[in-house]
Write a protein that holds these residues in place. Sequence first.
Motif, PDB file in Angstrom:
ATOM      1  N   ASP A  47     -11.160  78.582 -76.057  1.00  0.00           N
ATOM      2  CA  ASP A  47     -10.144  78.622 -74.983  1.00  0.00           C
ATOM      3  C   ASP A  47     -10.478  79.693 -73.954  1.00  0.00           C
ATOM      4  N   ARG A  50     -12.977  78.376 -71.447  1.00  0.00           N
ATOM      5  CA  ARG A  50     -12.405  77.524 -70.392  1.00  0.00           C
ATOM      6  C   ARG A  50     -11.745  78.385 -69.302  1.00  0.00           C
ATOM      7  N   VAL A  51     -11.052  79.439 -69.727  1.00  0.00           N
ATOM      8  CA  VAL A  51     -10.430  80.335 -68.733  1.00  0.00           C
ATOM      9  C   VAL A  51     -11.513  81.010 -67.884  1.00  0.00           C
TER      10      VAL A  51
END
Length: 461
Positions: A47, A50-51
Motif C-alpha cells: 500500500d 501505491r501511495v
Amino acid sequence: MSGGGSPGTPQGDGLRAALGGLTTRGRSFLAAGLAAAACSYLLGQADLLRVGLLLAALPLVCVLVLHRTRYRVAGSRTLSPARVPATAESRVRLRVENVSRMPTGLLMLQDRVPYVLGARPRFVLDRIEAGGSREVSYRVRSDLRGRYPLGPLQLRLSDPFGMCELTRSFSTFDTLTVVPRVESLPPIRPAGEASGYGDGRHRSLALAGEDDVIPRGYRHGDDLRRVHWRSTARHGELMVRREEQPQKARCTVLLDTRATAHQGSGPDSAFEWAVTAAASVAVHLLERGFSVRLLTDTGSSVPGPDGAGGFAGGAESAGAAGLLLDTLAVVEHSDEEGLSSAYDVLRGGNEGLLIGFFGDLDDEQAAVAGRMRQRSGAAIAFVLDGDAWTRGPGGIRFSGGEVPIADRLRMLREAGWTALPVKPGAMFADLWRSADRALVREDRPLRPGAAAAPTAPGAGS
C-alpha cells in the motif's frame, strides 16, 4: 504599439528544461513519492508503494502536460512617453492577446526592467478566452539619464496544482530614453548688445529699407510694391527687388567631459550639473531662434559635419532639441587629457556665441580655453569648483587664503571670457542672470559712440 510577437521558445527548451521548472512543491512531492517507494520495498508494504507512486507521478504528469501546452499569445508594449527627463515618470502599457482557438490557463506576466528604473513588474492574468486580450500598466522612473532597455516580456505558465512553472519569452524589447532635465531660463540677452548675440544676430536688410542690387524675376504672391521698374523695363518682364535673407545667430555649447576634470558620480555630481546646464541653455537658445551646436572636449559635435556647419535650428528647432537631448542622455566621461581637440574645431573662424562648461582646469588647459575666446564672439564660461563639489561648499583654501579656482577664472577673464564659478547647489538660472549682468558691464564701454564713464571712488562694479 511596439514589441508585438509570439513568445519565443526558451533556450534549451525540452523535457529536461521542463523538469528544471519544478517548483518547491513539485520537488517535495517527487521526493516524498520516491521515499515512500523505497520504504515500501524495505518494509514490504504494498500500500505504501501505491501511495509513493501517486505522489511521484503527480508532478511528473504536470510537467508533461505543461511542456506540451502550446499557447499562441501575442504581446505588445507601449511607452508613454518614450523620452522623459530625469526624475520624471513614464507609463508602460502591456497588452497580451490570445490568438489561438482555445482559452489559456493562469498566466504570470513579467517584464524585464533595469534596476535603476525600479522593481521588476509582475502581473497575474486570469484565464484569457479565445480571441480575448488583457491590458496592464506600470510606471518607471529614473534619477539617472541614459537609454534603458525594457523587455523582453516573459510569460510564466503554471499548472493548477502549482507543481511546475515554465517561462516563455518574447523576442523584442523597447528603449526608454531618460534625458537631462531642462531648466527654464529667463528670456534675457546675455551679451547685452554685443557682437555674437545681439548685433551679431544679423537681421534682414530689407527690414531697414535696403535692397540687393541684383533683382529677381517676379513670383506669384510677391508684393507689387517691390517691383523694380527700371529692371522691368530693361528685361521686358516684371522684376522685383530681392530681400536679403537674415543670417541666424550661432551658438556653440562646449561641454568638458574629461574624466580628470570631474570627480564624483551620481545625480548630484558636478558632471551631471554641467550636463543639465548644457541641455538647458541649448534648448533655451533654440527656442529663441539660434542655430546651436553641441561640442565636447573630444572634438565631436552634434549635429555632425553633414549639417550646415554642424549647427541645428530654425524651423527644425524641435527636432534639433530632441537630437541634442538624446546625445546628452548618453554622454559619458572621456579619456581626453586636454581641450586641444575642441580648440581645433573652434579655430576655423567666428562661431558666434560660445558657452563653455568646464571642470577642473590647470594652467595649460586654462590657456587653451583662453585661445578659444579669440575665435568667437561673446564667450561665457561656467567653471565648476571641483574642490567645493567634492569636499563641501567651503572648498579647499591654500595658506594664503586664495581659492584654487580664482586663478583659473582670472586667466579666462584676461583672455576675454565672462567666467563664473559654480558651487554645489547653484541654480543655473541665477548664474545665467549673473552672466548677463557681467556681459552688460563689460560691453558698455564698447558700444558705438559711448565713452567710458569715470568710476567714482568706492563705487561697486
